[in-house]
Design a protein around this motif. Sequence first.
Motif, PDB file in Angstrom:
ATOM      1  N   CYS A 130       9.166  65.898  68.026  1.00 60.08           N
ATOM      2  CA  CYS A 130      10.225  66.887  67.819  1.00 60.08           C
ATOM      3  C   CYS A 130      11.479  66.429  68.566  1.00 60.08           C
ATOM      4  CB  CYS A 130       9.766  68.254  68.326  1.00 60.08           C
ATOM      5  SG  CYS A 130      11.088  69.466  68.240  1.00 60.08           S
ATOM      6  N   CYS A 133      11.915  69.668  71.333  1.00 58.63           N
ATOM      7  CA  CYS A 133      10.969  70.061  72.396  1.00 58.63           C
ATOM      8  C   CYS A 133       9.932  68.995  72.730  1.00 58.63           C
ATOM      9  CB  CYS A 133      10.285  71.375  72.038  1.00 58.63           C
ATOM     10  SG  CYS A 133       9.010  71.225  70.768  1.00 58.63           S
ATOM     11  N   CYS A 150       9.337  70.799  63.239  1.00 59.72           N
ATOM     12  CA  CYS A 150       8.450  71.171  64.342  1.00 59.72           C
ATOM     13  C   CYS A 150       7.872  72.571  64.135  1.00 59.72           C
ATOM     14  CB  CYS A 150       9.238  71.120  65.657  1.00 59.72           C
ATOM     15  SG  CYS A 150       8.287  71.627  67.090  1.00 59.72           S
ATOM     16  N   LEU A 152       6.750  74.490  66.392  1.00 56.06           N
ATOM     17  CA  LEU A 152       7.090  75.372  67.508  1.00 56.06           C
ATOM     18  C   LEU A 152       8.541  75.835  67.485  1.00 56.06           C
ATOM     19  CD1 LEU A 152       5.272  73.485  70.416  1.00 56.06           C
ATOM     20  CD2 LEU A 152       4.374  75.242  68.890  1.00 56.06           C
ATOM     21  N   CYS A 153       9.484  74.884  67.251  1.00 61.18           N
ATOM     22  CA  CYS A 153      10.894  75.277  67.381  1.00 61.18           C
ATOM     23  C   CYS A 153      11.706  74.998  66.111  1.00 61.18           C
ATOM     24  CB  CYS A 153      11.524  74.567  68.585  1.00 61.18           C
ATOM     25  SG  CYS A 153      11.776  72.820  68.305  1.00 61.18           S
TER      26      CYS A 153
END
Length: 214
Positions: A130, A133, A150, A152-153
């Motif tokens: 990523c 992050c 990503c 997550l983000c």
Amino acid sequence: MNIVLLGLPGSGKGTQAARITQELNIPHISTGDLLRKAYKEQTALGLLAHTYMSKGELVPDEVTIGIAFERLKRADCNNGFLLDGFPRNLFQAEALKKQLASMSKKIDKAIYIWMDEQILLKRITGRRVCSNCDETYHVVNHPPKIDSQCDLCHAVLVQREDDQEVTVKERLRVNGELTGELASYYRGAGILHTIIGLKSINEVTKDILQALRK
Ligand code: AP5
Ligand code: ZN
């Protein structure tokens, strides 16, 4: 618990370090990540390190030792830490031992993720990280839910500059012998646990946590 994580490039150190440190609630200290961050910020040290990293060579000991020790002195390391990618050779291992002794600390466990070298090239060239992050993925083994994004983000996934095949081969050559020497060093100290890295990501995490409880 103070832990050192050893293994060839692509053996899964970063992937496992993120999981283990979350489980144990200790900081994850990766000299590779710290050096990449310094380069991103265009510091003098980061620019110097990049000239070595982009070729797959080791960054000089005084640079990595300095960056690692500075991080180890922070208060969040007082209840344990996990070092990923440091030490990289016996000189760094001895320097670490002396530094920790001066802080009345020591390494409690060394985890060596053993991997078949033939598989490493595929793992590294398929890796995507990523851009925001640093979460790690793999195009086949561990793809994101949405292509190139990503989980997550939602930032875009990129390939690390040193993950091109020719640089990866150099990294494997440079690290091969040194990683074996480090494993012997910690075996001699009676704190080495060898984990077979060929299993799935979840199984390797389970094996490492089990070794840490011994
Ligand atoms: P660094 O960032 O430490 O890189 P490395 O040691 O080469 O290790 P990698 O990050 O490539 O691999 P990894 O073991 O973390 O694997 P990962 O979990 O990502 O160092 C980079 C450079 O910085 C060095 O070359 C050097 O120049 C410099 N440097 C750093 N520290 C230094 C030091 N102390 N001294 C001198 N120089 C230093 O996994 C790889 C891929 O496989 C991923 O895509 C992942 O999703 C996948 N994968 C992981 N586990 C599994 C599994 N069980 N099954 C299937 N796929 C898996
Ligand atoms: Zn992310």
